[in-house]
Design an enzyme around this catalytic site. Structure first.
Site, PDB file in Angstrom:
ATOM      1  N   SER A 180      43.997  43.178  31.211  1.00  0.00           N
ATOM      2  CA  SER A 180      44.601  43.547  32.605  1.00  0.00           C
ATOM      3  C   SER A 180      45.024  45.026  32.956  1.00  0.00           C
ATOM      4  O   SER A 180      43.924  45.744  32.710  1.00  0.00           O
ATOM      5  CB  SER A 180      45.983  42.888  32.885  1.00  0.00           C
ATOM      6  N   ASP A 356      40.002  33.647  38.395  1.00  0.00           N
ATOM      7  CA  ASP A 356      41.010  34.821  38.156  1.00  0.00           C
ATOM      8  C   ASP A 356      41.234  35.252  39.787  1.00  0.00           C
ATOM      9  O   ASP A 356      40.294  35.844  40.238  1.00  0.00           O
ATOM     10  CB  ASP A 356      40.584  36.041  37.379  1.00  0.00           C
ATOM     11  N   HIS A 388      43.667  34.148  35.266  1.00  0.00           N
ATOM     12  CA  HIS A 388      44.351  35.476  34.509  1.00  0.00           C
ATOM     13  C   HIS A 388      44.914  35.452  33.343  1.00  0.00           C
ATOM     14  O   HIS A 388      44.781  36.073  32.243  1.00  0.00           O
ATOM     15  CB  HIS A 388      45.034  36.339  35.627  1.00  0.00           C
TER      16      HIS A 388
END
Length: 416
Positions: A180, A356, A388
């Protein structure tokens, strides 16, 4: 009635606060409704331990290191050392978290997975999080301490950490794994310090990297980012009293306690899907309380503003927009300059989830197509059914993601 009250209250206190009696983990979501008496629930000591205690319990060896960045922040790195390792891996965490996310899957933790495969494992931390509250001249109570975004994390924190690790291991190149925001800061580092990156990194793995975040991404998240972004005229981004997720304030402690003891864990998971995307894989029931525990590290609002600027620019991965006048002073242009991703020379392996919502497939395709052919020699991986959070807590994370990364690393090692 008074006698019953005197018997019941001590029992309830014991159930909640005595580790030997308390059951804090269940193997199914339904069992959390009956956590104190279900045979499907048990006490897991990792939930009440710190990162070093968890590593000691499952591996038995660890080291703690401190690194100073060029702009004065003091960062804490954790190492799980290996004698004669196959290679060295440096993990960088996401937004609102810290290094604990890599050891928060109990005995099957991601860091342990790579260590047992023969790698020397380093866990990074970025400025301002739980382990990095120190600066050579600034204090966390000062506004200037929180005046940063993922740009400074990539340009300063990643650079200082990677160079330190390289010196400690004798100059060998490392593998960088960023999840991320850790992926986004990795791209900042590799594009703005491209020569240093080539000398220090043999492979950069970016998972759900959150770089090319356009208007078709983010699902419900972009609407929540909209709120603090439009408060910036009222509250300064550098106000230390307006840092998100401060762990020392009472309402964060209460929220974490209530979430941990809330029985309907499946309800929490479905709500999270509004932000992260629906998961066919699903978060492992045993891990949900650890997920609650390790998420919530402090972040300055300036990072939120920077991400929202990416959304409203429809995915332009560029430096922070200070406004035309300030941009002219800093960048020499009215608009903030884009990160030169095409200049990245380090091999990059892009990993993302098909479901995601935060870092959607179109964003990853855009990132992949922006990079040069030399840097995409190891291709990309889209994981079907993953949202995610599945990269950290999905049932098949090791099988579908990390075992494949190991295959790439083994191929590289064979060629060297």
């Amino acid at each position: 009635m008074k006698t019953v009250f005197l018997l019941v209250v001590p029992l309830m206190v014991a159930l909640f606060f005595t580790p030997q009696i308390q059951r804090n983990t269940c193997r199914s979501y339904f069992s959390y409704f009956n956590i104190f008496f279900s045979s499907d629930c048990y006490y897991n000591p990792d939930l009440d331990d710190d990162i070093l205690g968890i590593i000691q319990r499952h591996v038995g060896v660890h080291e703690t290191h401190q690194v100073q960045t060029d702009d004065g922040y003091l960062l804490t790195l954790f190492r799980i050392p290996r004698q004669n390792p196959k290679g060295v891996i440096f993990f960088q965490h996401s937004l609102c978290t810290d290094a604990r996310i890599w050891v928060s899957q109990y005995n099957e933790s991601i860091a342990f997975f790579f260590w047992r495969a023969g790698y020397d494992v380093w866990l990074g931390n970025t400025r301002g999080n739980y382990f990095c509250k120190k600066h050579v001249s600034l204090n966390p109570t000062e506004a200037a301490f929180w005046n940063f975004t993922f740009h400074e994390i990539g340009y300063y924190d990643n650079h200082a950490s990677i160079e330190y690790v390289k010196r400690q291991i004798g100059g060998s190149k490392i593998t960088y794994v960023g999840y991320s925001m850790g992926g986004a800061s990795g791209m900042v580092y590799a594009s703005t310090r491209d020569k240093d990156a080539v000398d220090s990194v043999k492979l950069m793995v970016v998972m759900s990297s959150s770089t090319q975040l356009g208007l078709d991404c983010a699902g419900f998240l972009k609407y929540t980012l909209f709120i603090p972004y439009n408060l910036q005229g009222i509250v300064s981004f550098a106000d230390p009293l307006f840092v998100l997720n401060r762990q020392d304030v009472w309402y964060v402690k209460i929220a974490r306690f209530l979430a941990t003891h809330f029985s309907c864990k499946k309800c929490m998971l479905l709500i999270s899907h509004l932000f992260t995307g629906f998961s066919q894989d699903d978060l492992v029931p045993d891990l949900i309380n650890m997920f609650i525990r390790v998420h919530g590290s402090e972040i300055p609002l300036k990072i939120v503003y920077h991400y929202y600027q990416t959304y409203i620019s429809d995915g332009l991965f560029r430096r922070y927009d200070h406004g035309e006048a300030r941009n002219l002073e800093i960048y020499g242009t009215k608009e903030p300059t884009s990160y030169p991703l095409e200049n990245i020379k380090v091999p990059v392996h892009i990993v993302h989830g098909a479901n995601d919502n935060i870092d959607c497939p179109t964003a990853n395709e855009k990132l992949y197509n922006t990079l040069s052919k030399n840097s995409t020699v190891y291709g990309k991986l889209m994981v079907e059914g993953f949202n995610h959070f599945d990269f950290l807590y999905g049932r098949y994370r090791n099988e579908k993601v990390y075992s494949k990364i190991l295959q790439i690393l083994d191929d590289i090692n064979r060629k060297e």
